[in-house]
Write a protein that holds these residues in place. Sequence first.
Motif, PDB file in Angstrom:
ATOM      1  N   UNK A  98      -3.502  -0.720 -11.904  1.00 18.76           N
ATOM      2  CA  UNK A  98      -5.092  -0.199 -11.817  1.00 18.76           C
ATOM      3  C   UNK A  98      -5.151   0.773 -10.735  1.00 18.76           C
ATOM      4  N   UNK A  99      -6.000   1.637 -10.648  1.00 13.10           N
ATOM      5  CA  UNK A  99      -5.978   2.284  -9.391  1.00 13.10           C
ATOM      6  C   UNK A  99      -7.320   2.407  -8.917  1.00 13.10           C
ATOM      7  N   UNK A 100      -7.591   2.334  -7.411  1.00 14.87           N
ATOM      8  CA  UNK A 100      -8.735   2.514  -6.940  1.00 14.87           C
ATOM      9  C   UNK A 100      -8.784   3.519  -5.929  1.00 14.87           C
ATOM     10  N   UNK A 101      -9.967   4.308  -5.510  1.00 10.06           N
ATOM     11  CA  UNK A 101     -10.014   5.304  -4.628  1.00 10.06           C
ATOM     12  C   UNK A 101     -10.888   4.704  -3.274  1.00 10.06           C
ATOM     13  N   UNK A 102      -9.891   4.631  -2.409  1.00  7.65           N
ATOM     14  CA  UNK A 102     -10.490   3.867  -1.122  1.00  7.65           C
ATOM     15  C   UNK A 102     -11.027   5.039  -0.084  1.00  7.65           C
TER      16      UNK A 102
END
Length: 952
Positions: A859-863
């Motif tokens: 999964x991907x997250x925007x920091x």
Amino acid sequence: MASAPTHAYFFSIRLRIVLFAGMALVFTTAAFTWLALRQLDERQGAALSEHQARSAELAKRLFQQQSARLQSLGTLVADLPGVRAAMSNHDPAALARVFDPFWSDLNLTHGLDRVAFFGLDGAGLAEWGMADIGARGRELARTAARAEMPQYWLECGVKCLYTTAVPLVEGGRTIGAIVLATGLQDMVLDFRRLSGVELGIVVDAATDIVGREAGRPASGGKVLSVSGGKAYEALVNSLPLHADTRQTGKLAKSPGQDAHGPVFELAREDRHYRLYNFAAPAPGSGGVKFLAIDDVTAERREMETAVRSSMALGALILVLALGLLYLLLRSTMNRLRQATTALPLLGEGRYAEARGAFHLPRQHFPKTCLQYRDEVDDLAELTYALANTLEQLHAESRQHATSLRAQATQLEQERDFVAGLLDTAPVLILTYGHDGRIRLANAHAVRSSGLLGGNLLGQSFTGIFMNDLQAEAHAVLLRNLQPGEVPHSEGSFERADGFSHDVIWFHSSLEENSGEHLYLSVGLDVTDFRQVERNLRLLSEHDSVTGLLNRRAFKREFDTLLGADTHGMLMVFDIDEFKSVNESGGHEGGDLVLAECARFIQNLHPQPALTARLGADDFALVLTDISPAEAIVLARALNHGLPATNIENAVGMRARISSSVGLVMFPEHGGNADTLLANADIALSQARVKGHGSWHLYTLDDPYREAAGRRAYWREEVERGLDKDAFVMHFQPIMNIVSGRIGHYEALIRLRGQDGKLIPPGMFIDVAESTGLIRRIDRWVIDTVVAFVARQAPDIKIALNLSSRSFDDDVAYETMQAALARHHLTGDRLLLEITETAALANLSSAIRIMGKLRGLGCAFGLDDFGVGYSSFQYLKELPFDFVKIDGSFVNGLTLRPDDVVFVKALNDAVKGYGKATIAEFVEDEATLNILREIGVDYAQGYLIGRPAPNLL
């Protein structure tokens, strides 16, 4: 007066062999018998040590069994109806009414000698039995009640009592203790039944078994009881009257006896006994020992039988061996006498009689049977062979003379071959004596010398082929030359016509038949090779385009110049927009510009002491004895004075070429080439900042110097961390705000400094990104986090940060794919966080790499969302699963209402795209409550948990 002849007694060889062989057999048999008895003795000692250890272990287990039994009885007594109530009320009368019916059964059936009840303060409430446990029982009861654990004690007076204090707990608190005491008679009988060894109890031992005074018990104390009856008790008390001190001394040295006490053996009539003592394995048993008594009569008799059998067998073997030896020697000695008769005939030249005097033994068996031979048979054959050899000597001498003449002819041919080889070999071959005068020289040496007339004989070897310094070194070499050594040296000489030769010489020592030492020197002419080597060295130290020194040669020459205590200025410059020159004129035009620049700086006035091309368009020149003002004038000339007219056709344009110049003074700004070049690079960077065609003079307080030093330091630290495995991972929990449970963890990298302290990533990440080391860090993070997740529970998920460099190519994806396969893991347990800058640096490549990683299940997250320059449209284009709101907005929610409105707007916008939100820097409950009201999904910060090497 002549001395009277002495008479020598004849001593037969046969008798000598039998005598000495018999003595050897006697000693061998005795030695083997002694070794067998010693091994038997050692095995007996080892068995005894093992027996002692088993006895002590058995006693220990019996005490443990007794402790468990007494504790169980104590628990049983405590569970009797009314016991706990009476103890709680400190009512002795009620306690007596409850316990009296059970005392007889406990005394007769379970062998209890004493039962006592004590309060919490150690005060006695009631007791049954005749045995006296004294103050020790009260102390045990107080200790058991205070520790809330059973206590044990062994105490011996008239009788040995093993006492147990069991704490009595009622309603979660201790109300007293029950003390039970029993004798050791059952334990002694169990020991005898289980081990087959009689056991005695001894107290107040003052000395050891061995060496005690007469009339005292075996242990040096009082014997309380001995299993086996009065006979064994009398045996123990009368021990010193029949002490076998020799056997005792041997057994006392057996392995392991120091831990269990010495061993003593004694004899009674026709019986043998072994006694040893060991401490009772129970608390309070400091003066109590157990005395084990073992009947070893059968063992002793078995050993005596074995000794007698060994001695009888050895004597029988000795007699048989001597008889067999005599039979074997009889035939051999007869044939040896024949040899003494035949050998003198050989000395007289009577070869036929010698061959007839030595007869071989008769063949008593058929020829098909296996036959044997010995040294006497070899002597017979030798006699025949020697006779035949002596008869043929005269004929062989004639043949030898013929052979010598043939060899002489062959040597002459070889001499002619060697002479031809010397004259045709392309090496210099010379021989000379101690005086250095040449005795022999081949044709190549004559041609190489260049002497008129070509006569080298009698000339000085060193005078022609070496200079003065080489001649002195050659003389030392000859003085130290050892036979068999072939040292080499290098020399050069100049012929009369001016042509110079370089020669490698190999020297060796020769010895003539007259005893005179000669020397042989073989020279290999390497003149052409040296010339090629010099050309190659010139190419290796100079730039092929400009002819200037390269960086390596420049640093060497510059260090040599600095070592001469020289003052001056180092100037480093590069051509502005040199890339444009290459693009417009091609590499040929660029090379022409570089060559023109080299000619320009070599013709400067004053002329530079050193000039070099350091890199693609970087040049350096060193000027000595020049002031800073004069150097600045030259720097300005370099800024805009580089040639342009000569390269107009090459680059396709006519424009003046400018340069940026950095200046450093030496030795003020550095004492070696590396330091000065580093400082000059700093000055050159400052000149570039000023713009094209600028110069900058380096100063010690230049702020850019400190920044460059910090960058260099952190680069070395990052490389050290990667090479020495000094990076560590910490994990910070992220909580689901609604459920209050830990949703997952974020992996945060730390660098362990050389002092052992942890360094946060903010100190070194920027340098790692600018130097490209961040790629290696990303690979290390992926491998480390995947390995860590593989060791955790299946519901644990970890988030890790990736740099923008990870989305330039497929390296990060390939590293992740290999790590997951290596640990048999799926990517759905990993959350990958990237910043807006990383996502937008190369949008198409980022989308491609993110798609491949999502294919692995990640999964991907925007920091750090909210501080960048991207629009919300990218949330739709990029495959993010969650968005992390930057902590700079979350940290002030309780103080700045505007931030609350902004965070709410961000959260609503992200939720509109169907993404989850995470808030950073949550450090208090008030902030968490605001985030809960706004509707943020997850919280991360010191309130939830600090980063740590292990999970919560």
